[in-house]
Design a protein around this motif. Structure first.
Motif, PDB file in Angstrom:
ATOM      1  N   ALA A  62     -59.515  25.719  -7.746  1.00 52.84           N
ATOM      2  CA  ALA A  62     -59.292  26.232  -6.392  1.00 52.84           C
ATOM      3  C   ALA A  62     -60.314  25.670  -5.418  1.00 52.84           C
ATOM      4  N   VAL A  63     -61.569  25.600  -5.839  1.00 51.00           N
ATOM      5  CA  VAL A  63     -62.619  25.080  -4.960  1.00 51.00           C
ATOM      6  C   VAL A  63     -62.410  23.593  -4.706  1.00 51.00           C
ATOM      7  N   ALA A  64     -62.151  22.817  -5.771  1.00 55.50           N
ATOM      8  CA  ALA A  64     -61.939  21.375  -5.600  1.00 55.50           C
ATOM      9  C   ALA A  64     -60.751  21.097  -4.689  1.00 55.50           C
ATOM     10  N   GLU A 113     -70.060  30.887  -6.408  1.00 56.74           N
ATOM     11  CA  GLU A 113     -68.628  30.815  -6.713  1.00 56.74           C
ATOM     12  C   GLU A 113     -67.906  32.104  -6.313  1.00 56.74           C
ATOM     13  N   THR A 114     -68.592  33.231  -6.411  1.00 59.65           N
ATOM     14  CA  THR A 114     -67.965  34.477  -5.986  1.00 59.65           C
ATOM     15  C   THR A 114     -67.693  34.454  -4.488  1.00 59.65           C
ATOM     16  N   SER A 115     -68.641  33.953  -3.700  1.00 57.25           N
ATOM     17  CA  SER A 115     -68.425  33.834  -2.256  1.00 57.25           C
ATOM     18  C   SER A 115     -67.275  32.883  -1.950  1.00 57.25           C
ATOM     19  N   LEU A 116     -67.226  31.769  -2.654  1.00 58.59           N
ATOM     20  CA  LEU A 116     -66.149  30.801  -2.420  1.00 58.59           C
ATOM     21  C   LEU A 116     -64.786  31.420  -2.699  1.00 58.59           C
ATOM     22  N   LEU A 160     -64.027  34.655  -2.767  1.00 56.92           N
ATOM     23  CA  LEU A 160     -63.736  35.731  -1.808  1.00 56.92           C
ATOM     24  C   LEU A 160     -63.152  35.160  -0.527  1.00 56.92           C
ATOM     25  N   ARG A 161     -63.528  33.926  -0.202  1.00 56.83           N
ATOM     26  CA  ARG A 161     -62.939  33.269   0.968  1.00 56.83           C
ATOM     27  C   ARG A 161     -61.564  32.687   0.658  1.00 56.83           C
ATOM     28  N   LEU A 162     -61.418  32.097  -0.528  1.00 60.07           N
ATOM     29  CA  LEU A 162     -60.186  31.384  -0.841  1.00 60.07           C
ATOM     30  C   LEU A 162     -59.072  32.300  -1.346  1.00 60.07           C
ATOM     31  N   ARG A 163     -59.420  33.269  -2.163  1.00 54.17           N
ATOM     32  CA  ARG A 163     -58.372  34.103  -2.771  1.00 54.17           C
ATOM     33  C   ARG A 163     -58.962  35.457  -3.165  1.00 54.17           C
TER      34      ARG A 163
END
Length: 257
Positions: free
Chosen positions: A42-44, A153-156, A158-161
């Protein structure tokens, strides 16, 4: 502007183009009891698509390929849900994708969301470059990142999904710097070091921080694409001053590394 996705095109759409293809690479692996298994993918994907949007109309001709959702995650195989293809398979997969794709594309950039992929990925890219193919890789490493399933990664996610994040399950794992844990991680894999699978502390994570981290990575990747300077190891751009790409953890023999 809309990102051009390879999956949405037909072959005539590409007949007179030699685009730079961005290929997000992630994993299917445990990210603690609170984050989904596709976190790295998801991040990539998000960093790739944000970067492509930044460069649309003001940079090279870009196409975003469908993400690769499996990688080398043998160090996480002590946890259900993890699916690792190992370094040898990943190396072959990237090599063959690159050879095929670069018959019609001008360049390939693999945007990597999982540090454990680095060994197979770098070998594949340097091999492609040795065949005179214009390939590179780039790591999704935001500033101040922690090791695994912690605040970053938790912050990322929380923003993405945010609906896929289970904050009530979040727990802290070992918070020592990764280099101090490396010997144990190599010998015992992740579960031996952290029964929860977390390396770091998710406390304080938030979607606004995740947005800031995504914007930083997309800005940096866009700048690196414009400059297109590739190291001997196939890495696009250079790590920020004073930092290096961290060495990936590899599983013990027999654990799918």
């Amino acid at each position: 502007m809309a990102t051009t996705r390879l999956a949405d095109l037909t072959w005539p759409d590409l007949e007179r183009r030699r685009p730079l293809v961005l290929l997000p690479l992630g994993s299917c692996e445990q990210h603690g009891p609170h984050l989904p298994l596709d976190t790295d993918t998801a991040v990539a994907r998000a960093v790739t698509e944000r970067t492509a949007a930044r460069l649309d109309g003001d940079g090279p001709d870009l196409v975003v390929a469908p993400p690769l959702t499996y990688g080398a995650s043998g160090e996480h195989e002590g946890f259900p849900g993890t699916v690792s293809i190992g370094h040898d398979a990943l190396r072959l997969l990237i090599t063959e994708i690159g050879r095929s794709l670069l018959r019609w594309a001008g360049r390939l950039l693999v945007v990597n969301g999982h540090g454990g992929n680095l060994l197979g990925l770098a070998d594949a890219v340097t091999g492609l470059r040795g065949e005179s193919r214009d390939a590179a890789w780039w790591p999704c490493v935001p500033p101040g990142t922690d090791a695994h399933a912690g605040r970053t990664e938790t912050s990322l996610m929380l923003r993405l999904r945010a609906p896929a994040v289970r904050p009530d399950r979040a727990v802290a794992g070992p918070t020592e710097p990764l280099h101090l844990l490396m010997d144990r991680l190599v010998a015992e894999s992740v579960r031996g070091v952290s029964p929860s699978g977390v390396l770091g502390d998710p406390a304080g994570a938030g979607g606004s921080e995740g947005e800031r981290l995504l914007e930083h990575m997309a800005d940096r990747l866009a700048a690196d694409i414009r400059a297109w300077t590739v190291s001997e190891q196939g890495r696009l751009g250079a790590p920020p001053t004073g930092r290096s790409v961290r060495r990936p953890v590899t599983a013990r023999s027999g654990e799918g590394s």
